[in-house]
Write an enzyme that holds these catalytic residues in place. Structure first.
Site, PDB file in Angstrom:
ATOM      1  N   THR A 191     -25.460   8.374 -16.542  1.00  0.00           N
ATOM      2  CA  THR A 191     -26.564   7.874 -15.930  1.00  0.00           C
ATOM      3  C   THR A 191     -26.827   8.188 -14.770  1.00  0.00           C
ATOM      4  OG1 THR A 191     -26.461   6.284 -16.834  1.00  0.00           O
ATOM      5  CG2 THR A 191     -27.870   6.192 -14.266  1.00  0.00           C
ATOM      6  N   GLU A 491     -25.943   0.232 -22.308  1.00  0.00           N
ATOM      7  CA  GLU A 491     -26.021   0.564 -23.719  1.00  0.00           C
ATOM      8  C   GLU A 491     -27.869   0.558 -23.836  1.00  0.00           C
ATOM      9  OE1 GLU A 491     -24.838   2.018 -26.129  1.00  0.00           O
ATOM     10  OE2 GLU A 491     -23.634   2.944 -24.671  1.00  0.00           O
TER      11      GLU A 491
END
Length: 763
Positions: A191, A491
């Site tokens: 990320t 996730e």
């Protein structure tokens, strides 16, 4: 009298934290720092809670063994919990967590991590796995026993599994021993500040450069923009010395080859100082989960060896030529299936987190009394006897058990597929089809989304159901909620994952509608949809619920059929709407994206419907699978939970079942009546069902959820003994500030002075 006894004590001299041994004494005066109050502990159980346990109709220990995987596993879990709770170092004590600053808690959590690993080594954990502690079957149990969040978690959750799944044999041989020995501690850095779910939009680059120190080429890892910095990865900020960085590979010809994984050193492995070109830091306080050092990282032309690219499925040679490796289809699927096990774990953990909240709320609701039974009565009503409270709590209790069975089933299936794929690589087993892998991906995606949403919302509902005391940190619920709230996002965001699920289902539907061979789906979770779709298309007017009485409705098969029908109908409607919107315009990619965007709300409904069909099926099959290990009483109470879970969620989405007349208005009334009947059935066993989880007070960390039910003494103890504001009889800030009001008179009203000041202000 109780408060007077506590507050009449003179301020004692400094003392150390209480030890577990002292906490078992009948009355212990446990002193913290220079506090003015003493802590009183009683071992007498609350009579209401004991009465609840005595009226229970099943053996709670039998369900405990089921949840643990057998009596031997229960014994092992309790041994590990006792080892942590009674560790003589005292490092695992959580009593002062609320009074620590964030840096203090982070440091304390690091100390817990080190001590946990030290203890694991001392008992031989991991010896059967070449010394890999994290591969031990009971490592997860040991983690849970610590009852606190550990900063190194992403090392075992994501970093090591990535090396095992995506790196070739030589790379694993070099790096896994370092991970095993805790010399290399890593995180998973995907990320970025500007991109999360859209992996294709990641900006970090890994550009090949020929030559290098070894002469066989190297990578230059670079963060070209502000938004390209890695942001949010757990363990990254202060703990990890390496990261598995997801970056855009630019080969030797300058061609963008998409996203690949690169092992990037972050810090010197001895001094822990950031390496040249690496800027790494913690991102700061969050809603919860603040032991974890979620981090940010920027790379300024950081050079790493060519072989630090994960090379199991793709390679780049010394000249910078990119090649996708020719590996067996089975080998590529193994890696994918291994990574999906994280989602199965998340589903199971959703059940555990929800069960902890329900345990606190149920026990407190049994102890707490509010409102008189009748006029003139002096006996107050247990909160748990109010049907409204039952309607808030018991469906969540049912869901916690449902998620256990579902998480276990998904994990077993993934591991079964993994074993078959390993055998398939050796040519000794039937193939695992791409449809099977896509289907388990679809199932794990929608179930992760649904279960974590229910758990996060459910924990908050339990907090609210505890009234004002649920707002106390000492209730344990605020910390539980704060730490859990990350799960709907990590996730795979819960509003993104349903799209992945529905894409798989639409592909199956397309195969069915085009007359293609759907037999490949026979071993898939979505196989039920084939029959339901065919029935819905062929007999839409007769495909309705046949239940006429409460007894008809109180059957697992009836409820399961309702969920399956709804999922199939909603999928057909979605496909029809997409086809209609697409046919009215061009079939360009832009148009298709626009149609998909307009369908997202409907897509979410389909994913939720499919999730509930899967959950209900796993619940019923899970109970059936345990029938030989359980007595009739245990099976009955689990069936009550399964029926309540199903009918409650039908009640919550009644419109879906009424709009195509699958249920009639009279049947909808039966559903509501059935839910009320099941609440009454579950009521008698509610405390036993939460006791079966066997959470220790050390793990719950809750004054409201104590196993002995002594809620009110615990609340006062936590209130008066908690360090900080209660360290002295005269609170901090009085001499410096408050005294200026109460004694010095800076706030006194003086009419003459006020008039003079007013005149000055006008001038």
């Amino acid at each position: 009298h109780f408060i007077h006894t506590i507050m009449s004590k003179a301020p004692p001299p400094a003392a150390t934290y209480a030890t577990p041994a002292l906490q078992n004494s009948h009355v212990a005066n446990l002193l913290t720092g220079t506090t003015a109050y003493t802590k009183q502990i009683t071992t007498t159980s609350n009579s209401d809670l004991e009465r609840e346990r005595n009226r229970c109709t099943f053996n709670a220990s039998t369900l405990t063994h089921m949840l643990d995987g057998g009596a031997t596993s229960t014994l092992r879990r309790r041994e590990l919990e006792s080892m942590i709770e009674n560790d003589p170092s005292g490092i695992f004590d959580n009593s002062q967590n609320a009074n620590m600053s964030r840096p203090e808690r982070h440091v304390r959590a690091l100390a817990k991590t080190v001590r946990m690993i030290e203890l694991a080594r001392s008992i031989g954990m991991g010896n059967d796995h070449d010394g890999h502690i994290i591969a031990d079957d009971f490592f997860g149990v040991l983690l849970a026993s610590v009852a606190d969040d550990l900063p190194a978690a992403l090392h075992w959750v994501m970093f090591v599994p990535n090396i095992m799944s995506l790196c070739d044999d030589e790379q694993q041989k070099n790096w896994l021993p370092l991970c095993r020995d805790w010399k290399m501690i890593g995180c998973y850095a995907q990320t970025e500040l500007g991109h999360g779910s859209n992996v294709r939009g990641l900006e970090t680059t890994a550009t090949f450069r020929p030559g290098g120190s070894a002469g066989d080429g190297e990578w230059v890892i670079h963060s070209p923009t502000l938004t390209s910095g890695k942001f949010w990865p757990g363990t990254l900020g202060r703990t990890a010395n390496h990261a598995m960085v997801i970056a855009r590979l630019i080969d030797g010809s300058g061609v963008d080859r998409g996203m690949q994984n690169f092992l990037v050193p972050l810090r010197d492995m001895r001094t822990h100082q950031p390496l040249q070109g690496v800027t790494v830091a913690d991102i700061g306080p969050k809603i919860g989960y603040n032991n974890m050092d979620n981090g940010l990282a920027y790379f300024d032309h950081v050079v790493i060896p060519r072989r630090n690219m994960a090379m199991r499925f793709a390679t780049v040679d010394e000249r910078g030529n990119f090649t996708k490796r020719k590996v067996s289809d089975a080998a590529s699927k193994v890696a994918y299936v291994t990574m999906m096990q994280v989602r199965a774990l998340i589903v199971n953990e959703a059940g555990k987190a929800l069960a902890m909240a329900v345990t606190v709320c149920t026990r407190y609701s049994a102890v707490r009394r509010q409102g008189f039974k009748e006029k003139g009565s002096k006996t107050e009503v247990q909160i748990l006897d109010y049907v409204q409270q039952q309607h808030r709590i018991f469906p969540l209790l049912a869901a916690s058990y449902c998620f256990f069975f579902t998480g276990r089933q998904i994990m077993q299936r993934l591991r079964s597929i993994e074993r078959i794929l390993v055998q398939q690589k050796a040519g000794t087993a039937n193939s695992v089809t791409k449809e099977m892998v896509a289907d388990i991906h679809a199932s794990s995606s929608c179930l992760k989304s649904f279960t974590t949403t229910i758990a996060a919302d459910g924990i908050e509902e339990c907090r609210k159901a505890c009234g004002g005391h649920g707002f106390l940190v000492s209730s344990g619920l605020p910390e539980l909620l704060g730490a859990y709230l990350q799960n709907p996002t990590v996730e795979g965001d819960n509003h993104m994952l349903p799209q992945q699920t529905v894409r798989v289902l639409l592909k199956m539907l397309q195969t069915l509608n085009s007359g293609g061979d759907v037999s490949a789906y026979k071993k898939c979770d979505s196989w039920y949809l084939v029959k339901e779709i065919q029935n819905t298309i062929s007999s839409p007017d007769t495909n309705m619920c046949s239940a006429e009485t409460l007894d008809d409705l109180l059957k697992g098969s009836t409820i399961l059929q309702a969920f399956r029908h709804r999922a199939a109908r909603l999928l057909l409607e979605l496909a029809g709407n997409i086809a209609e919107k697409t046919s009215n315009g061009s079939s360009s990619e832009t148009q298709q994206q626009n149609v998909w965007n307009q369908s997202l709300v409907q897509i979410a409904r389909v994913s939720k419907a499919h999730s509930l069909a899967l959950l209900m099926n796993h619940f019923l099959e899970g109970i059936e699978a345990e029938s030989s290990n359980l007595g009739n009483a245990e099976i009955r109470v689990l069936n009550d939970l399964a029926l309540l879970f199903g009918l409650y969620h039908i009640e919550q989405a009644m419109g879906d079942f009424l709009e195509d007349q699958y249920l009639t208005s009279s049947q909808s009334t039966l559903v509501r009546d059935s839910v009320l009947l099941l609440l009454k059935r579950v009521r008698i066993n509610a405390v036993g069902l939460v006791d079966a989880r066997d959470f220790t007070d050390f793990r719950l960390k809750s004054a409201l959820g104590r196993k002995d039910g002594n809620v009110y003494p615990a609340i006062i103890n936590e209130s008066l003994m908690t360090g900080g504001l209660n360290d002295q009889h005269v609170g901090p800030g009085y001499a410096e500030h408050l005294r200026k009001l109460t004694v010095d008179g800076v706030g006194e009203y003086r009419p003459a002075a006020a008039n003079t000041q007013l005149q000055h202000s006008r001038l």
